[in-house]
Design a protein around this motif. Sequence first.
Motif, PDB file in Angstrom:
ATOM      1  N   UNK A  65       3.388  -2.755   3.805  1.00  0.00           N
ATOM      2  CA  UNK A  65       4.167  -1.513   3.876  1.00  0.00           C
ATOM      3  C   UNK A  65       4.128  -0.755   2.552  1.00  0.00           C
ATOM      4  N   UNK A  66       4.220  -1.475   1.450  1.00  0.00           N
ATOM      5  CA  UNK A  66       4.162  -0.824   0.143  1.00  0.00           C
ATOM      6  C   UNK A  66       2.792  -0.205  -0.107  1.00  0.00           C
ATOM      7  N   UNK A  67       1.743  -0.894   0.349  1.00  0.00           N
ATOM      8  CA  UNK A  67       0.386  -0.358   0.178  1.00  0.00           C
ATOM      9  C   UNK A  67       0.188   0.911   0.999  1.00  0.00           C
ATOM     10  N   UNK A  70       2.780   3.685  -0.905  1.00  0.00           N
ATOM     11  CA  UNK A  70       2.499   4.106  -2.275  1.00  0.00           C
ATOM     12  C   UNK A  70       0.996   4.276  -2.512  1.00  0.00           C
ATOM     13  N   UNK A  71       0.655   5.217  -3.378  1.00  0.00           N
ATOM     14  CA  UNK A  71      -0.731   5.352  -3.806  1.00  0.00           C
ATOM     15  C   UNK A  71      -1.080   4.210  -4.756  1.00  0.00           C
ATOM     16  N   UNK A  72      -2.392   4.056  -5.001  1.00  0.00           N
ATOM     17  CA  UNK A  72      -2.841   2.965  -5.867  1.00  0.00           C
ATOM     18  C   UNK A  72      -2.207   3.019  -7.251  1.00  0.00           C
ATOM     19  N   UNK A  73      -1.996   4.241  -7.756  1.00  0.00           N
ATOM     20  CA  UNK A  73      -1.468   4.382  -9.112  1.00  0.00           C
ATOM     21  C   UNK A  73       0.052   4.504  -9.146  1.00  0.00           C
ATOM     22  N   UNK A  74       0.697   4.345  -7.988  1.00  0.00           N
ATOM     23  CA  UNK A  74       2.154   4.411  -7.920  1.00  0.00           C
ATOM     24  C   UNK A  74       2.741   3.005  -7.942  1.00  0.00           C
ATOM     25  N   UNK A  75       3.824   2.847  -8.665  1.00  0.00           N
ATOM     26  CA  UNK A  75       4.524   1.570  -8.670  1.00  0.00           C
ATOM     27  C   UNK A  75       5.777   1.681  -7.812  1.00  0.00           C
TER      28      UNK A  75
END
Length: 369
Positions: A65-67, A70-75
Amino acid sequence: MIRSYYEHGAHCVLVDVGHSYKGLCDLVGGYYFTYSERDPIKFNPFFLEDDTLDTEKKESIKTLLLALWKKDDETFTRSEYVSLSNALQGYFDHLATHSELFPCFNTFYEYCKEIFLPALRKEGIKDKDFDIDNFLYVLRPYYKSGEFDYLLNATENLDLLHQPFIVFELDNIKDHGILLPTITIIVSQLFINKMRKLKGIRKIILIEEAWKAIARAGMAEYIKYLFKTVRKHFGEAIVVTQEVDDIISSPVIKDAIINNSDCKILLDQTKYINKFDRIQELLGLTDKEKTLIMSMNKANDPTKKYKEVFIGLGGVLSKVYRTEVSLEEYLTYTTEEKEKMKVQEYARRYGSIQKGVAMLASEIRGAVA
């Protein structure tokens, strides 16, 4: 080799590009996941194989779900992580009291929108802590009528943990920015789940040429982790490539695969004779092993149909072996388009791939005789 593993009770997870394992998968009745416009690839990470939501399963769904969110560069923040944990726990508690609901992304999305969102509002949770409106908006394409509504709502081939033979064919999505990263997460979580839960059962993950696409999708660290830990869980990780240069192009992959692979299997290397010194250095082969490898298929018995293969075990044992399969096996494994179409035609005509292959092999032998 994979057929032998399977017949000896191993669980095999194969990641491929090129449909090399379709025949074998059909033969053993495994799950074959592939993508086409008419029949897109489908999973259901919300299905509980053992009817229990353990920590590992919850973490697996949260990672997915987080993947997707969020974008790759987002935490993600601690509060977002906790909120997703609460949403998942609440969702599965809700399912337990509403047996008419089927576990899938659709019903999870509806739970978040209709029950979890009002609960957050009532508790006074701020958007800066968990922006559920943004979460629902970004994940809307995976819900009913969305662009990817098929992806996480499968209703068949659900129990991946206990299915011993699974193929993920990535040929049509190897460059897809959404589907490939999502599927690589599902594959990685699936095999980790098998590693930790299937005690006393050998687990095999074989990554064919697809590993190049997987590495691009942020899986290099996972492959590194896999090769370092898989043996501790009675498992084996196998990578197949036609070009050694492909492996060394990624330092992480190079260090993980080559440095942690005691067993190396090489086919005929005649076409690389002029640059084999480099291959020898990369793979840590001795001069004796090089001589064995370059001798393959140079003096084969003309009365027999076989190919030679080199197998080296950590520099301790190195030999060249003859490999020959029956006509039935050849027809099952073939990747030649014309032959594959013939096998499929006979499988349809006689009701199963087993009967189709047997009849086709019989006809071929009769024609030769």
